[in-house]
Scaffold this motif. Structure first.
Motif, short mmCIF file in Angstrom:
data_model
loop_
_atom_site.label_atom_id
_atom_site.label_comp_id
_atom_site.label_asym_id
_atom_site.label_seq_id
_atom_site.Cartn_x
_atom_site.Cartn_y
_atom_site.Cartn_z
N CYS A 62 -3.26 -5.90 -1.97
CA CYS A 62 -4.23 -5.99 -0.87
C CYS A 62 -4.02 -4.88 0.15
CB CYS A 62 -4.12 -7.35 -0.18
SG CYS A 62 -5.18 -7.52 1.25
N CYS A 74 -2.91 -6.91 3.58
CA CYS A 74 -1.68 -7.69 3.76
C CYS A 74 -0.66 -7.48 2.64
CB CYS A 74 -2.02 -9.17 3.88
SG CYS A 74 -2.38 -9.96 2.30
N GLY A 92 -0.77 -8.58 -0.22
CA GLY A 92 -0.77 -9.73 -1.15
C GLY A 92 -1.41 -9.34 -2.49
N CYS A 100 -8.13 -11.38 -2.27
CA CYS A 100 -6.69 -11.48 -2.02
C CYS A 100 -6.26 -12.94 -1.96
CB CYS A 100 -6.33 -10.77 -0.72
SG CYS A 100 -4.61 -10.99 -0.26
N CYS A 143 -4.70 -13.33 2.07
CA CYS A 143 -5.52 -13.25 3.29
C CYS A 143 -7.01 -13.43 3.01
CB CYS A 143 -5.26 -11.94 4.03
SG CYS A 143 -6.04 -10.50 3.29
ZN ZN Z 1 -4.58 -9.72 1.70
#
Ligand code: ZN
Ligand code: SAM
Ligand code: TMP
Length: 408
Positions: free
Chosen positions: A7, A10, A12, A48, A51
């Motif tokens: 991501c 973030c 992720g 994601c 987030c």
């Molecule tokens: Zn994210």
């Protein structure tokens, strides 16, 4: 094997939910000499797991998209000209009222919004990397910096002009994968009581309308109120307002401020509740979207094939960036749609990316009228259908493909 990426907000895990395969650059309108070196990339989109930010799986280098001959003009629609005039006036009366206020626009394009600010004598700066459109703005007396906005640009602007009371970006923030640098730049440049306002296509509207053609190289992020709220927090801002807009097939205008500086509006909590009830980034919702897109991919070329076999003439209307996804994903070339008309001088006389459909001026549309027009610029439907009402009066029919394939 599930396809994943990291991501851009973030770090992720982003899990892919739809793959459009090899796609060209949506705004790379070609001359016959360009055909050999055409650039392609894999267009796929994911969400994601941490987030919820929806984003492309692969990034296209920014200089390939935004350069001297970037063809898109903000002034190409009367509705958009009015839209930008209204937000400029709102900024002037609600935000730019202190001593010597300063507004910065990211992606100021041909200066459609900043012209209103410049005419009122308020200090302003457009930041626009695409040289051709930046020159058009400068010719209107607008102050423009030909550059990509990022952290270093923000520091330069702060040193030269001081802090900004408003930083505004329309249909630009979602184009920028390097969000950390952008939001650090905004943090640096924004006055303590200032606002960062940006508006972009709303992912909940994309789902509701199955407007899969909003997904193309330049649209890297697909925002929801939830994902923007998380992004804001992560970079030291607070989401204080979210306003739904009808332009471009459904957008949200987000307002970010420094934490505690402004009272968040009811609209933020209302939209968060709506998104949660609709399950906008739930896997089942994303799967449903992907299967509806698959249906349009079958039905649209089938309809165009039937019309061709019946000897009917079909023209495309609006050589939009969005249409690159439709034509290339659905396999629609000049054998089904022999030409597409568009008001943008920089697109006329060229071929559409990937599908290689010739682009002509709007005059070609009525010379003579085709029996059917495939409305690629469906987000401007009202304006275009009003302007082209003689087409309907002459017996012409419009073909639409979102939210489903239909003839009207
Ligand atoms: Zn994210
Ligand atoms: N704001 C205008 C509007 O809404 O009509 C133009 C939108 S256009 C789709 C996106 C614009 O963002 C392009 O003019 C492009 O050159 C510009 N852009 C892309 N990356 C940028 C960046 N990092 N900083 C500032 N502008 C950028
Ligand atoms: P957009 O959907 O990204 O705003 O792009 C709209 C495209 O459609 C742009 O190339 C200009 C074109 N257009 C016309 O040809 N005629 C029109 O009346 C309008 C509103 C847009």
């Amino acid at each position: 094997m599930p396809v994943t990426s990291s991501c851009r907000i973030c770090s992720g895990t982003v899990r892919e939910f739809l793959d459009f395969g090899r796609q060209p650059l949506s705004d790379a309108f070609l001359t016959p000499e360009d055909l050999d070196g055409e650039f392609f990339f894999t267009l796929a989109v994911g969400s994601c797991e941490s987030c919820t930010m929806v984003q492309l799986m692969e990034e296209v280098p920014r200089d390939r998209m935004f350069h001297e001959s970037y063809p898109y003009l903000s002034s190409g629609s009367a509705v958009m000209r009015e839209h930008f005039q209204a937000i400029a006036k709102r900024f002037l009366s609600a935000e730019l009222t202190g001593p010597d206020p300063f507004v910065v626009e990211l992606g100021s394009n041909d200066g459609t919004m900043l012209r209103v600010i410049a005419e009122s004598g308020v200090r302003h700066l457009g930041v626009e990397p695409s040289g051709g459109v930046a020159d058009l703005a400068a010719a209107k007396g607008i102050r423009v910096r030909k550059d990509f906005f990022e952290e270093a640009t923000a520091s330069d602007i702060l040193a030269a002009d001081g802090p900004a009371d408003v930083i505004y970006a329309a249909n630009t923030l979602c184009h920028i994968p390097y969000m950390e640098s952008i939001l650090r730049g905004v943090d640096r440049l924004l006055a303590p009581g200032g606002v960062f306002v940006f508006e972009d296509p709303y992912f909940a509207d994309i789902l509701e309308r199955t407007s899969f053609d909003q997904i193309y190289d330049e649209h890297f992020f697909f925002f929801t109120v939830r994902s923007v709220q998380e992004m804001a927090r992560r970079f030291g801002f607070e989401l204080v307002d979210a306003e739904r807009l009808s332009v471009h097939g459904g957008e949200v205008r987000y307002t970010l401020a420094r934490p505690g500086a402004r009272q968040p509006s009811r609209a933020v909590s209302d939209l968060l509740a709506e998104e949660s009830a609709a399950g906008v980034t739930e896997p089942a919702t994303l799967e449903g979207f992907a299967s509806r897109v698959g249906r349009i991919r079958e039905q649209l070329p089938a309809l165009l094939g039937e019309l061709r076999d019946e000897g009917k003439r079909v023209a495309g209307y609006g050589a939009t960036a969005k249409s690159a996804t439709v034509t290339n994903y659905c396999g629609i070339g000049p054998e089904l749609v022999p030409f597409v008309c568009d008001t943008t001088a920089g697109k006329q006389g060229r071929l559409t990316p990937g599908a290689h459909i010739p682009v002509r001026s709007p005059e070609a549309f009525s010379d003579p009228y085709p029996e059917y027009a495939l409305l690629f610029a469906w987000n401007h439907a009202e304006e275009i259908m009003e302007k082209e009402k003689e087409f309907r009066e002459a017996g012409g029919k419009w073909i639409l493909y979102v939210p489903e394939v239909r003839v009207v």
